[in-house]
Structure formats: C-alpha cells, structure tokens
Design an enzyme around this catalytic site. Structure first.
Site, PDB file in Angstrom:
ATOM      1  N   GLY A 248      69.297  65.881   0.464  1.00 54.98           N
ATOM      2  CA  GLY A 248      69.078  66.135   1.875  1.00 54.98           C
ATOM      3  C   GLY A 248      67.832  66.848   2.325  1.00 54.98           C
ATOM      4  O   GLY A 248      67.614  66.980   3.533  1.00 54.98           O
ATOM      5  N   GLU A 290      71.032  65.679  -5.546  1.00 59.41           N
ATOM      6  CA  GLU A 290      70.836  64.232  -5.379  1.00 59.41           C
ATOM      7  C   GLU A 290      69.762  63.918  -4.363  1.00 59.41           C
ATOM      8  O   GLU A 290      70.066  63.403  -3.287  1.00 59.41           O
ATOM      9  CB  GLU A 290      72.140  63.600  -4.889  1.00 59.41           C
ATOM     10  N   PRO A 291      68.517  64.223  -4.658  1.00 55.90           N
ATOM     11  CA  PRO A 291      67.459  63.923  -3.683  1.00 55.90           C
ATOM     12  C   PRO A 291      67.151  62.430  -3.614  1.00 55.90           C
ATOM     13  O   PRO A 291      67.077  61.762  -4.643  1.00 55.90           O
ATOM     14  CB  PRO A 291      66.256  64.678  -4.248  1.00 55.90           C
ATOM     15  N   CYS A 360      63.841  39.337  18.360  1.00 55.29           N
ATOM     16  CA  CYS A 360      64.305  39.002  19.700  1.00 55.29           C
ATOM     17  C   CYS A 360      65.305  40.032  20.220  1.00 55.29           C
ATOM     18  O   CYS A 360      66.480  39.723  20.438  1.00 55.29           O
ATOM     19  CB  CYS A 360      64.923  37.618  19.697  1.00 55.29           C
ATOM     20  N   GLU A 361      64.843  41.245  20.361  1.00 52.79           N
ATOM     21  CA  GLU A 361      65.636  42.358  20.895  1.00 52.79           C
ATOM     22  C   GLU A 361      64.642  43.249  21.619  1.00 52.79           C
ATOM     23  O   GLU A 361      63.637  43.638  21.011  1.00 52.79           O
ATOM     24  CB  GLU A 361      66.232  43.216  19.760  1.00 52.79           C
ATOM     25  N   TYR A 390      64.569  54.640   2.893  1.00 50.50           N
ATOM     26  CA  TYR A 390      65.420  54.027   3.915  1.00 50.50           C
ATOM     27  C   TYR A 390      64.669  53.029   4.795  1.00 50.50           C
ATOM     28  O   TYR A 390      64.972  52.891   5.982  1.00 50.50           O
ATOM     29  CB  TYR A 390      66.087  55.110   4.779  1.00 50.50           C
TER      30      TYR A 390
HETATM   31  C1  LIG Z   1      72.220  59.962   1.265  1.00 47.93           C
HETATM   32  C2  LIG Z   1      72.785  60.789   0.212  1.00 47.93           C
HETATM   33  C3  LIG Z   1      71.942  61.511  -0.641  1.00 47.93           C
HETATM   34  C4  LIG Z   1      70.456  61.534  -0.489  1.00 47.93           C
HETATM   35  O1  LIG Z   1      70.054  62.160   0.669  1.00 47.93           O
HETATM   36  P1  LIG Z   1      68.512  62.371   0.965  1.00 47.93           P
HETATM   37  O2  LIG Z   1      68.480  62.947   2.311  1.00 47.93           O
HETATM   38  O3  LIG Z   1      67.874  61.031   0.906  1.00 47.93           O
HETATM   39  O4  LIG Z   1      67.983  63.307  -0.073  1.00 47.93           O
HETATM   40  C5  LIG Z   1      72.531  62.208  -1.658  1.00 47.93           C
HETATM   41  N1  LIG Z   1      73.877  62.232  -1.834  1.00 47.93           N
HETATM   42  C6  LIG Z   1      74.701  61.554  -1.039  1.00 47.93           C
HETATM   43  C7  LIG Z   1      76.152  61.597  -1.283  1.00 47.93           C
HETATM   44  C8  LIG Z   1      74.192  60.814   0.013  1.00 47.93           C
HETATM   45  O5  LIG Z   1      75.027  60.161   0.829  1.00 47.93           O
END
Ligand SMILES: *Cc1c(COP(=O)(O)O)cnc(C)c1O
Length: 431
Positions: A248, A290-291, A360-361, A390
C-alpha cells in the site's frame, strides 16, 4: 520532473530511463507501455535490503502481481529473490510459466473458485491467504483430497481507515475482504481453521489499502494484529509464526504527492513490531509485506500519438490520443491523477486540455486539465508518467482495441516483454 528517471533534453525531447521517448514511439509504435527495468530492480532492493537489515532471514517482501502481471516481471522477481502475491489461477499460471518457484507464491483473493483452489493445491503453491470461512472449508477439503497439508495465512480485517481513495480502502470493518475482528468473527475463523488437519495455520494477514501516505497506518495495524496474536495465544494456546501486513505505500503521480522514504518507513514499522511483541511477550513473527504499486509504478510510462486536437470556443480544449480507458482506466474508475508531458518539445506557450482517449464514451478521459503546448497537433507524442502499476493489468479490449506492447528499457537497450495485441489475437477465441 515527477520521477528522476524522466528528463527533458536540450532539444526539448523527453527521455525515460536514458532512452529517447519519441525514438521509442517510432520504433515500437503507440500506444506503448515503457518500463524501466533498473527501477523495478532498485525498488525491489529497497524492500529486500531493509528487510534483511531489520529481520535477517526472517522476512520476505512479496510483489503484488496484480499491479503488473506478465512473464518477464516474474523472471525479474525471481532473480531479485522476491516472493509474489497472486490473485487468480491466471496469475499463478503466468508466474509458473516464467519459472517462478511455487513455494514462494502466496495465493490471495476474496472470490477463489473451486477451480482456483484445486489449481493452487495441485501446483503446490507455498501459501493460501484464506479470505473467508467458505474458502477455508473448500481448501481443507481439497488439500485432504490431494493428500497434502496446505500452509495458510488467514486474512483479518483490522478496522483501520487509511484515508485514501474509497475504492482503494480495504482495512475498515465494512469491506468485502477478510474476516473482521470487531465482530468476533475473526476469532471464530481462526478457531475453526486450527481444527482442520489438512491445513497448517502459519499466521495472519491484513491489508489496509493502497496509495497510502498516512505515517502510522502500518503501526496501527501492527497494534491491532499483535493484540489479536496475544489473544489467540491466551484463548487457544496458538502462536502466530508469520505476520503479513499487506501492501500500500503511495507513490508520486503529481507534484503535490509526497515522496515516501520506503527504507525509513520499513525501519520504523520493524521497530514498532519488535517493541509490541516484546511488550506482549510474543515471539517475533516472520514478517511479510506485499508492495505492488511502489515496485512498478514509477518504472512505467505510457506513450501516445495525438489523433486530433479539439478547441471548442468558450468551452474546453481536448487532445485526443490513440489510446485511452482501454490502456489506462484509472481516471475513469476513481479519478486518479497523473502527470502528462509533451514528449517531443517544450514551449513557452501552453494551453489547458483534457487528455482524451479514442473510446466511444464521453467519460474516456485519461487525465483532465493538463498543460500542453498551445500548438499541440496530430502526430505529436504525449507521455503519461508513472503508469507502471494498474495500467497494463487493468487494460481491456473495449471497442475491440488491441492492448499495447510492454517494452522494457535497460541501460544497454530495449526489448519487448509483451508484444502488441493484433486483430487476429482479438478474434482468437471467437468461434
Ligand atoms: C492490492 C494489494 C496489495 C498491493 O497494494 P499496493 O498498493 O499496490 O502496494 C497487496 N496486498 C493485497 C491483499 C492487495 O489487495
């Protein structure tokens, strides 16, 4: 510049990772995703090195593959020694095809199907991050049937608001992810999980949100999670061995976004966790983060060619490109901000435009209110910065538009990681 791998040369052209953007646009065509491979590796090492410094071998950063998922990215993650998060059988397949070791895959998702679960168990992926009681039962049955003991983390919703986009908030009580603590459901969830002999419950997971700048979000979730760990020990004599606090960290899309010092943040989080477990008399768990975004976002740029410029007197000006919501739906989805640059030249005379796509939006806007040269015209190249996360992974074929290629940039050159989607590709599944 919004990121230090972007430069404006003396002749006015833009470079990315040391390569001329207009030259790449000519060579590979547009729309085009560019990725700075060195930057991806550097971002991984920020996590890997700081984890090692703080936890020795008792920690692992996992790349959240949903941010950008294709084979070459998983090869890079393997080389760098990262683990990965996957959220579907498709992501797992892609990682395995790239030779990524299954034991370092963590399988996420709130809607895993029976087929997903079977596939994950069959491929002996390292860990399931179980989101809900139904998944827990199905996974236990599948593991028993395949005759293995599956390692598991349990996803808990700690009830913390990270103050980011609503669509990117996941840690408050009222979301579709995980099992909430506040209601007592999490305690029952762990209790049930511990009773299932085909599962080995290694620990807990939580994830608060994405594009988070708040200083103390991870510390807050560690407070909640360690207290829960103490409660689990007290109630069930169960000791949590692994703690995954999710991803996050926010990245800079526009000048007003802060630049987060990731190693400094991680050191603080590590210090906080060590303090808390000591106070509660718990063992320091194996630590996971989890980046996704902070690994790949600033390694990406999207390049477009201008198709038309509409100057509507008394109203807005539009620059229409050869791409749009099909390659970058993030403004349409939740009003995401981006920095937009003319890739060919600079000028003294600017105008304000909405950068629009070809779909087309009316809502197909890549970014509103951007400053570009007043004489911007058909054939010019436009760069949208910080699109590594993303964008490719959220792209679509709306209007039967093929997806752009992904070109990796290295100090010595460039190479295709994903080729452009052709009209034949688009018909490949049609019977
Ligand atoms: C999306 C997500 C992440 C990654 O988030 P980032 O903002 O891209 O770092 C990690 N863990 C889970 C469970 C997620 O849904």
């Amino acid at each position: 510049m919004i990121s230090d791998n972007i430069r404006r040369e003396a002749d006015g052209t833009l470079t990315f990772a040391g390569h001329s953007v207009p030259v790449l646009a000519e060579q590979y065509g547009t729309p085009l995703y560019l990725m700075d491979e060195e930057r991806i590796r550097r971002n991984c090492r920020l996590y890997l090195d700081t984890f090692r410094e703080c936890f020795g071998s008792e920690a692992l950063p996992l790349y959240a593959g949903k941010a950008a998922s294709f084979k070459q990215i998983y090869r890079i993650m393997k080389e760098e020694g990262m683990g990965i998060d996957a959220v579907s059988a498709g992501e797992i397949h892609t990682a395995l095809e790239a030779g990524f070791p299954p034991e370092k895959i963590f399988f996420h998702g709130d809607g895993k199907t029976d087929e997903d679960i079977r596939c994950g168990v069959k491929h002996r992926i390292g860990y399931f991050i179980v989101d809900n009681p139904e998944e827990l039962e199905q996974l236990a049955a599948e593991a028993a049937e395949q005759g293995i003991v599956q390692k598991v983390l349990l996803r808990i919703t700690p009830g913390i608001d990270p103050h980011t986009y609503k669509a990117l908030t996941t840690g408050i009580v009222d979301v579709k992810f995980g099992v909430p603590l506040e209601t007592g459901q999490a305690l029952a969830f762990v209790h049930r999980a511990l009773s299932l002999p085909s599962l080995s419950i290694c620990g807990l997971h939580c994830h608060i949100g994405s594009q988070v700048f708040d200083e103390s979000v991870f510390e807050d979730s560690i407070d909640v999670m360690t207290e829960f760990m103490a409660k689990l020990r007290e109630e069930f004599g169960y000791e949590v061995k692994m703690l995954n606090v999710g991803g996050g960290y926010g990245v800079r899309y526009v000048d007003s976004d802060k630049l987060i010092d990731i190693p400094a943040r991680i050191r603080r989080v590590a210090g906080h966790l060590k303090e808390r477990v000591q106070e509660l008399g718990l063992k320091l768990p194996f630590f996971l983060m989890e980046p996704g975004r902070s690994i790949v976002a600033d390694a990406g740029m999207t390049v477009y060619t201008v198709s038309s410029v509409k100057r509507i007197p008394g109203y807005k000006y539009y620059v229409v490109t050869d791409g749009g919501m099909t390659d970058n739906p993030r403004y349409c989805l939740y009003g995401a901000h981006y920095t937009v640059l003319h890739a060919d030249r600079e000028t003294e005379l600017y105008a304000v435009y909405d950068l629009a796509g070809r779909c087309c939006e009316s809502g197909d806007i890549i970014q509103p209110t951007v400053k570009l040269p007043e004489d911007t015209r058909r054939g010019d190249h436009i760069a949208v910065c910080t699109t590594g996360a993303y964008n490719f992974s959220m792209s679509s074929n709306y209007n039967r538009i093929g997806r752009p290629p992904v070109v990796m940039l290295t100090p010595d050159g460039s190479y295709l990681a994903v080729r452009r989607e052709t009209s034949e590709d688009l018909c490949a599944r049609d019977l």
